[in-house]
Design a protein around this motif. Structure first.
Motif, PDB file in Angstrom:
ATOM      1  N   GLY A   1       0.791  -1.228   0.000  1.00  0.00           N
ATOM      2  CA  GLY A   1       0.000   0.000   0.000  1.00  0.00           C
ATOM      3  C   GLY A   1       0.824   1.280   0.000  1.00  0.00           C
ATOM      4  N   LEU A   2       2.100   1.189  -0.355  1.00  0.00           N
ATOM      5  CA  LEU A   2       2.934   2.396  -0.409  1.00  0.00           C
ATOM      6  C   LEU A   2       2.535   3.251  -1.612  1.00  0.00           C
ATOM      7  N   ALA A   3       2.688   4.547  -1.472  1.00  0.00           N
ATOM      8  CA  ALA A   3       2.383   5.442  -2.592  1.00  0.00           C
ATOM      9  C   ALA A   3       3.397   5.211  -3.704  1.00  0.00           C
ATOM     10  N   LEU A   4       2.890   5.091  -4.932  1.00  0.00           N
ATOM     11  CA  LEU A   4       3.770   4.958  -6.099  1.00  0.00           C
ATOM     12  C   LEU A   4       3.737   6.270  -6.871  1.00  0.00           C
ATOM     13  N   GLY A   5       4.741   6.487  -7.702  1.00  0.00           N
ATOM     14  CA  GLY A   5       4.837   7.767  -8.404  1.00  0.00           C
ATOM     15  C   GLY A   5       4.505   7.652  -9.874  1.00  0.00           C
ATOM     16  N   ASP A   6       4.511   8.795 -10.544  1.00  0.00           N
ATOM     17  CA  ASP A   6       4.178   8.825 -11.972  1.00  0.00           C
ATOM     18  C   ASP A   6       5.273   8.185 -12.825  1.00  0.00           C
ATOM     19  N   LEU A   7       6.486   8.070 -12.289  1.00  0.00           N
ATOM     20  CA  LEU A   7       7.589   7.500 -13.062  1.00  0.00           C
ATOM     21  C   LEU A   7       7.702   5.988 -12.834  1.00  0.00           C
ATOM     22  N   GLY A   8       6.717   5.442 -12.130  1.00  0.00           N
ATOM     23  CA  GLY A   8       6.667   3.991 -11.953  1.00  0.00           C
ATOM     24  C   GLY A   8       7.360   3.479 -10.704  1.00  0.00           C
ATOM     25  N   GLY A   9       7.969   4.379  -9.934  1.00  0.00           N
ATOM     26  CA  GLY A   9       8.705   3.939  -8.756  1.00  0.00           C
ATOM     27  C   GLY A   9       7.928   4.125  -7.465  1.00  0.00           C
ATOM     28  N   VAL A  10       8.632   3.935  -6.347  1.00  0.00           N
ATOM     29  CA  VAL A  10       8.039   4.167  -5.030  1.00  0.00           C
ATOM     30  C   VAL A  10       8.253   5.637  -4.693  1.00  0.00           C
ATOM     31  N   ARG A  11       7.167   6.326  -4.426  1.00  0.00           N
ATOM     32  CA  ARG A  11       7.240   7.776  -4.231  1.00  0.00           C
ATOM     33  C   ARG A  11       7.880   8.090  -2.878  1.00  0.00           C
ATOM     34  N   CYS A  12       8.939   8.895  -2.932  1.00  0.00           N
ATOM     35  CA  CYS A  12       9.663   9.270  -1.714  1.00  0.00           C
ATOM     36  C   CYS A  12       9.780  10.784  -1.634  1.00  0.00           C
ATOM     37  N   ASP A  13      10.011  11.286  -0.422  1.00  0.00           N
ATOM     38  CA  ASP A  13      10.302  12.712  -0.283  1.00  0.00           C
ATOM     39  C   ASP A  13      11.811  12.921  -0.483  1.00  0.00           C
ATOM     40  N   SER A  14      12.271  14.121  -0.213  1.00  0.00           N
ATOM     41  CA  SER A  14      13.687  14.408  -0.475  1.00  0.00           C
ATOM     42  C   SER A  14      14.610  13.621   0.460  1.00  0.00           C
ATOM     43  N   ARG A  15      14.060  13.136   1.589  1.00  0.00           N
ATOM     44  CA  ARG A  15      14.843  12.342   2.569  1.00  0.00           C
ATOM     45  C   ARG A  15      14.802  10.850   2.246  1.00  0.00           C
TER      46      ARG A  15
END
Ligand SMILES: Cc1cc2nc3c(=O)[nH]c(=O)nc-3n(C[C@H](O)[C@H](O)[C@H](O)COP(=O)(O)OP(=O)(O)OC[C@H]3O[C@@H](n4cnc5c(N)ncnc54)[C@H](O)[C@@H]3O)c2cc1C
Length: 408
Positions: free
Chosen positions: A261-275
């Motif tokens: 259930g982790l948020a995924l991003g538009d580029l197909g990866g796992v969405r992370c913040d700058s940290r």
């Protein structure tokens, strides 16, 4: 109730996890660390798989990220052949393929990428290969032994590097690709024309602006059984061959992340913040799956390069220990076309409107600086001609320097 607990769980047995483990210990972390990786081998560097290892110049031991014995010495528990099947980020537990359930304090998700596969007629024929692991390189080396001609599908790094390596092994190689020139998407037409010339000078045939329509077995028209004997292109060309190696891209392996259930991003990866924090408490991500807010680029990026994965593993480890620091390393990449050309690149540039060339782009060593609105966005150095550190500093500063500000 978990079967046992670990302070830090590293998921995935690649460079990102391996560097996270090393950084945790180097920073003085004394708690328990468990690394679970699906492959048979301890973490190793993948780049040799298309270069020295494929050519038989490097051994598996040479490719290991940490020498055997390191894991025990450092008190890091290494579970190879072990997948993490499920992650409960609320309960902070992970289910392993060994059926064990492990409770964790913090976790790093570094499950890397998988090859993209062609789905055309004949794709299941014998003798068609993809390359991600050292084991694939072993298979390819064995399989091309009896082949005089090999077609490499894809004009990016893997296709170009494998073509160079197989040529060194005595094969006649054709690169079939959608682009006009190899590596054009990465570096633009000017640099790519030079790479094409280098590959052609070593006897490699380049078939650009075209793509695979189907693979055929020995009997013309037969695509469903036997061994590949030719590649037929959409442009109507036919290439006879004894084997095929496809390097047509990779896709981040987010299966576990999606299930968790982790948020995924538009580029197909796992969405992370700058940290490099994911959307789940105390779960970080690094490497090919990591899609992060880059303070260097001012946009979201996801990069599939070894040094980037290593640096992100280190950043995630420091942030697990409370550093609260953004990942601010300028992405660096290297590639070799056998011993014919070595290249380094910092960036990446999403777009550029000016290329400033230093050195001899038609012959010797050269560098191309990619500028957008006078700002350095990337730099390609071939044969060591460009100052990588200076370029990284200029990319990070984002200050307009113009062509006159580019180092001579
Ligand atoms: C042939 C080849 C040549 C390359 N050459 C270069 C180069 O010259 N320069 C460069 O900069 N980069 C190169 N790269 C890219 C570079 O190797 C990758 O960017 C890097 O390996 C990414 O590291 P990672 O740790 O994110 O993932 P990976 O190296 O992919 O490691 C992830 C690991 O996690 C495992 N895994 C996945 N899911 C699970 C799970 N649920 N449980 C347990 N384990 C799991 C996978 O099986 C894999 O072993 C190359 C890649 C390849 C394939």
């Amino acid at each position: 109730m978990a079967d046992r607990d670990t302070d830090i769980l590293l998921i995935g047995g690649g460079i990102a996890s391996a560097m996270a483990a090393a950084t945790l210990r180097a920073e003085g972390f004394e708690g328990s660390i468990l690394l679970a990786g699906r492959e048979l081998d301890p973490p190793y560097h993948r780049p040799p798989a298309s270069k020295g290892y494929l050519r038989g110049h490097e051994s598996k031991d040479d490719a290991l990220v940490h020498p055997s014995g390191w894991w025990e010495e450092q008190g890091v528990e290494l579970l190879t052949r072990t997948s993490v099947m499920a992650l409960d980020t609320g309960a902070r537990t992970a289910k392993l393929s060994t059926k064990e359930e492990v409770g964790y304090g913090q976790a790093l998700l570094a499950t890397g990428a998988m090859v993209r596969r062609l789905s055309v007629d004949g794709a299941q024929l014998d003798g068609i290969h993809y390359l991600r692991a050292l084991g694939n390189a072993d298979t390819i080396r064995g399989d091309v032994d009896g082949a005089e001609r090999v077609v490499c599908v894809g004009g990016s790094y893997i296709g170009s590097e494998v073509a160079a390596s197989l040529t060194e092994l005595g094969k006649r190689v054709t690169i079939l690709m959608q682009e006009a020139h190899p590596l054009e998407r990465q570096f633009g037409a000017r640099a790519a024309a030079r790479f094409r010339a280098i590959l052609e000078a070593h006897g490699i045939e380049i078939a650009g602006d075209d793509e695979v329509e189907r693979f055929e077995a020995a009997t013309p028209g037969v695509c469903d059984a036997g061994r590949v004997a030719r590649v037929v292109t959409k442009g109507g060309r036919t290439f006879e061959c004894g084997a095929v190696v496809c390097g047509v891209g990779a896709q981040p392996d987010v299966m576990l992340a999606r299930r968790a259930g982790l948020a995924l991003g538009d580029l197909g990866g796992v969405r992370c913040d700058s940290r490099l924090r994911t959307s789940a408490e105390q779960v970080f991500a690094a490497g090919d799956i990591c899609e992060y807010d880059s303070v260097v680029h001012g946009r979201v990026v996801r990069i599939e390069h070894e040094e980037v994965a290593a640096a992100q593993g280190a950043t995630a480890a420091r942030n697990m220990l409370g550093a609260d620091a953004p990942h601010d390393v300028v992405p660096y990449f290297f590639s070799d076309l056998s011993d014919w050309a070595s290249l380094e690149y910092v960036g990446p540039a999403a777009a550029w409107d000016e290329e400033v060339v230093r050195g001899d782009v038609d012959g010797g060593a050269f560098a191309i600086w990619y500028l957008e609105g006078g700002r350095v966005r990337a730099m390609l150095s071939v044969g060591g001609a460009g100052d990588v550190d200076r370029a990284s500093a200029l990319i990070a500063s984002g200050e307009p320097v113009g062509a006159t500000g580019v180092p001579a």
